[in-house]
Design a protein around this motif. Structure first.
Motif, mmCIF file in Angstrom:
data_model
loop_
_atom_site.group_PDB
_atom_site.id
_atom_site.type_symbol
_atom_site.label_atom_id
_atom_site.label_comp_id
_atom_site.label_asym_id
_atom_site.label_seq_id
_atom_site.Cartn_x
_atom_site.Cartn_y
_atom_site.Cartn_z
ATOM 1 N N HIS A 59 -13.502 13.598 1.137
ATOM 2 C CA HIS A 59 -14.274 13.603 0.108
ATOM 3 C C HIS A 59 -14.815 12.158 -0.430
ATOM 4 C CE1 HIS A 59 -11.501 17.014 -0.502
ATOM 5 N NE2 HIS A 59 -12.685 17.599 -0.928
ATOM 6 N N LEU A 60 -15.346 11.311 0.530
ATOM 7 C CA LEU A 60 -15.760 9.920 0.261
ATOM 8 C C LEU A 60 -17.303 10.094 0.119
ATOM 9 C CD1 LEU A 60 -14.139 8.159 3.118
ATOM 10 C CD2 LEU A 60 -13.595 8.282 0.862
ATOM 11 N N THR A 61 -17.616 9.225 -0.958
ATOM 12 C CA THR A 61 -19.036 9.141 -1.220
ATOM 13 C C THR A 61 -19.462 7.902 -0.227
ATOM 14 O OG1 THR A 61 -18.568 7.227 -2.733
ATOM 15 C CG2 THR A 61 -18.484 9.554 -3.906
ATOM 16 N N GLN A 64 -18.267 4.546 -0.934
ATOM 17 C CA GLN A 64 -16.616 4.484 -0.408
ATOM 18 C C GLN A 64 -16.397 4.371 0.932
ATOM 19 O OE1 GLN A 64 -15.269 8.226 -2.323
ATOM 20 N NE2 GLN A 64 -14.297 7.211 -3.952
ATOM 21 N N LYS A 65 -17.459 4.989 1.683
ATOM 22 C CA LYS A 65 -17.659 4.469 3.046
ATOM 23 C C LYS A 65 -18.182 3.147 3.385
ATOM 24 C CE LYS A 65 -18.238 9.318 4.980
ATOM 25 N NZ LYS A 65 -18.680 10.209 6.018
ATOM 26 N N VAL A 66 -19.061 2.619 2.596
ATOM 27 C CA VAL A 66 -19.290 1.258 2.860
ATOM 28 C C VAL A 66 -18.124 0.281 2.494
ATOM 29 C CG1 VAL A 66 -20.674 -0.571 1.756
ATOM 30 C CG2 VAL A 66 -21.815 1.546 2.043
ATOM 31 N N GLN A 67 -17.350 0.791 1.434
ATOM 32 C CA GLN A 67 -16.226 -0.064 1.348
ATOM 33 C C GLN A 67 -15.005 0.020 2.279
ATOM 34 O OE1 GLN A 67 -15.623 1.920 -2.672
ATOM 35 N NE2 GLN A 67 -15.129 -0.246 -3.388
ATOM 36 N N ASP A 217 -29.149 2.599 25.868
ATOM 37 C CA ASP A 217 -29.435 3.790 26.269
ATOM 38 C C ASP A 217 -28.910 5.004 25.387
ATOM 39 O OD1 ASP A 217 -30.523 3.308 28.816
ATOM 40 O OD2 ASP A 217 -28.698 2.127 28.986
ATOM 41 N N ARG A 218 -27.505 4.536 24.897
ATOM 42 C CA ARG A 218 -26.982 5.539 23.700
ATOM 43 C C ARG A 218 -26.501 4.636 22.695
ATOM 44 N NH1 ARG A 218 -28.957 8.151 26.885
ATOM 45 N NH2 ARG A 218 -28.236 10.137 28.083
ATOM 46 N N VAL A 219 -26.456 5.083 21.313
ATOM 47 C CA VAL A 219 -25.969 4.588 20.304
ATOM 48 C C VAL A 219 -24.796 5.249 19.645
ATOM 49 C CG1 VAL A 219 -26.548 3.417 18.068
ATOM 50 C CG2 VAL A 219 -28.334 3.311 19.760
ATOM 51 N N LEU A 220 -23.763 4.848 19.449
ATOM 52 C CA LEU A 220 -22.513 5.543 18.968
ATOM 53 C C LEU A 220 -22.451 4.907 17.590
ATOM 54 C CD1 LEU A 220 -20.364 5.379 22.138
ATOM 55 C CD2 LEU A 220 -22.237 7.251 21.534
ATOM 56 N N MET A 221 -21.612 5.605 16.852
ATOM 57 C CA MET A 221 -21.196 4.903 15.411
ATOM 58 C C MET A 221 -19.962 5.618 15.056
ATOM 59 S SD MET A 221 -23.746 5.398 11.986
ATOM 60 C CE MET A 221 -23.381 4.660 10.499
ATOM 61 N N LEU A 222 -19.074 4.887 14.622
ATOM 62 C CA LEU A 222 -17.768 5.376 14.049
ATOM 63 C C LEU A 222 -17.797 6.233 12.710
ATOM 64 C CD1 LEU A 222 -15.182 2.378 14.871
ATOM 65 C CD2 LEU A 222 -15.803 4.447 16.117
ATOM 66 N N GLU A 223 -17.324 7.124 12.688
ATOM 67 C CA GLU A 223 -17.121 8.154 11.598
ATOM 68 C C GLU A 223 -17.389 7.352 9.942
ATOM 69 O OE1 GLU A 223 -14.439 11.554 9.483
ATOM 70 O OE2 GLU A 223 -13.879 10.455 11.059
ATOM 71 N N ASN A 224 -16.674 6.312 9.991
ATOM 72 C CA ASN A 224 -16.896 5.474 8.525
ATOM 73 C C ASN A 224 -17.570 4.370 8.357
ATOM 74 O OD1 ASN A 224 -15.369 7.561 6.792
ATOM 75 N ND2 ASN A 224 -13.570 6.799 8.157
ATOM 76 N N GLU A 272 -12.801 9.038 13.303
ATOM 77 C CA GLU A 272 -11.636 8.067 13.175
ATOM 78 C C GLU A 272 -10.223 8.573 12.706
ATOM 79 O OE1 GLU A 272 -12.739 5.012 10.659
ATOM 80 O OE2 GLU A 272 -14.575 4.763 11.029
ATOM 81 N N PRO A 273 -9.063 7.940 12.691
ATOM 82 C CA PRO A 273 -7.915 8.589 12.259
ATOM 83 C C PRO A 273 -8.130 8.957 10.884
ATOM 84 C CG PRO A 273 -7.648 6.540 13.247
ATOM 85 C CD PRO A 273 -8.905 6.574 13.325
ATOM 86 N N PHE A 274 -7.372 9.791 10.282
ATOM 87 C CA PHE A 274 -7.410 10.330 8.858
ATOM 88 C C PHE A 274 -7.239 9.129 7.999
ATOM 89 C CE2 PHE A 274 -5.536 14.495 10.427
ATOM 90 C CZ PHE A 274 -6.895 15.054 10.419
ATOM 91 N N GLY A 275 -8.219 9.002 7.108
ATOM 92 C CA GLY A 275 -8.474 7.694 5.966
ATOM 93 C C GLY A 275 -9.065 6.433 6.494
#
Length: 326
Positions: A59-61, A64-67, A217-224, A272-275
């Motif tokens: 439920h992150l805004t 909050q993900k920036v934080q 060639d590929r751009v990956l991104m972590l969930e948060n 990413e791991p929960f949290g």
């Protein structure tokens, strides 16, 4: 990961902190009274922590993900290299000005394969943050990165870049030494590299500071993580003459991984791991390592000249625009 007593909590993580405080109280009681068995109570509370982490993450805004991407306990580039690879040999300097501590890089063994890892590094304490310039590289940092990329190309080794920066250093001395040219040169040269290149946004991906090592060639991104042309605070400052609208700016910028994926600006979102990644360094690194290995195997199937052609085409098509009739 940090010990429980050294953990730092963001405001929206307060419910988790309260559970940790309860766990510490029961542990203290057990130490004072060895006949008191609180193992089951602690186990139940630890399970509640996991559930609360899962609930908060879902439920992150955008703000909050920036934080979360800036969480003081979040793993940085060197931590991922340490957890994913062996025999990392850091290489220093741009052979022109000096060694920029905000940009790190070198060869490492990824399950037996030699890979060039390059990324921005933030400090883990006040002294190291100053040494690393808070992950904001100067021109010599980007020139060092390009030198290492050319070295990898010379020996036909793949390149993985780990992006985590609030932006390139905006100081006068950086501009005097050609900050804009250094970033533009990197973008140009990365387009033409004949070895596989994977770019991963592991935290903050702001402005040209991110793009300076962000063409692959590929751009990956972590969930948060987040990825955008300007930070929410600076966007708010420009549009509303105040930082007070940073949360609204974060929403309007659509900077989170789900938006980046839907826009086609990143190819894959790594869970990413929960949290958040700061809860379990090993799991976060393992998830990323697996995706990097799979992606490298996929890219290697494409001949070098075709890879370059596809890379140029990929970035040329990014963005949305309309053409007015003549």
């Amino acid at each position: 990961m940090p010990e429980n007593k050294n953990r730092q909590f963001l405001e929206f993580e307060r419910p988790i902190k309260e559970l940790f405080d309860e766990i510490e109280k029961f542990k203290t009681s057990a130490e004072k009274n060895t006949k008191l068995d609180v193992s089951q109570v602690i186990a139940d509370l630890e399970q509640q922590v996991i559930e609360k982490r899962k609930d908060i993450t879902s439920h992150l805004t955008s703000w909050q993900k920036v934080q979360l991407s800036r969480h003081p306990d979040r793993p940085y580039t060197m931590k991922y290299i340490q957890k994913m690879t062996h025999n990392f040999i850091e290489l220093h300097g741009d052979r022109n000005v000096r060694d920029d501590k905000a940009m790190v890089g070198g060869f490492a063994s990824l399950d037996g394969e030699t890979v060039m890892f390059i990324g921005q590094q933030k400090g883990i304490n006040t002294k190291m943050r100053q040494l690393r310039n808070f992950g904001m590289a100067n021109p010599e940092g980007y020139r060092k990165a390009l030198r290492l990329m050319r070295l990898a190309e010379k020996f036909n080794k793949p390149i993985v870049t780990l992006i985590d920066t609030p932006g390139a250093y905006p100081g006068m001395e950086a501009e005097e030494r050609g900050q804009g040219e250094a970033i533009a040169r990197n973008i140009y040269e990365m387009m033409r590299l004949k070895v596989p290149v994977i770019c991963v946004i592991i935290g903050e991906g702001a402005s040209g500071g991110a793009l300076g090592i962000g063409v692959g060639d590929r751009v990956l991104m972590l969930e948060n993580a987040w990825y955008t042309v300007i930070s929410p605070e600076n966007c708010s400052s420009i549009l509303w003459r105040s930082w007070d609208q940073k949360e609204k700016a974060a929403e309007e910028l659509k900077l989170t991984s789900d938006y980046m994926s839907s826009f086609g600006l990143v190819d894959k979102v790594v869970p990413e791991p929960f949290g958040g990644a700061h809860w379990n360094y090993d799991e976060a690194a393992s998830n990323l390592k697996q995706v990097i290995k799979e992606t490298l195997a996929e890219i290697k199937q494409v001949p070098a000249e075709e890879r370059v052609r596809q890379r140029i085409s990929k970035f040329s098509k990014m963005g949305f625009w309309d053409e007015l009739p003549a």
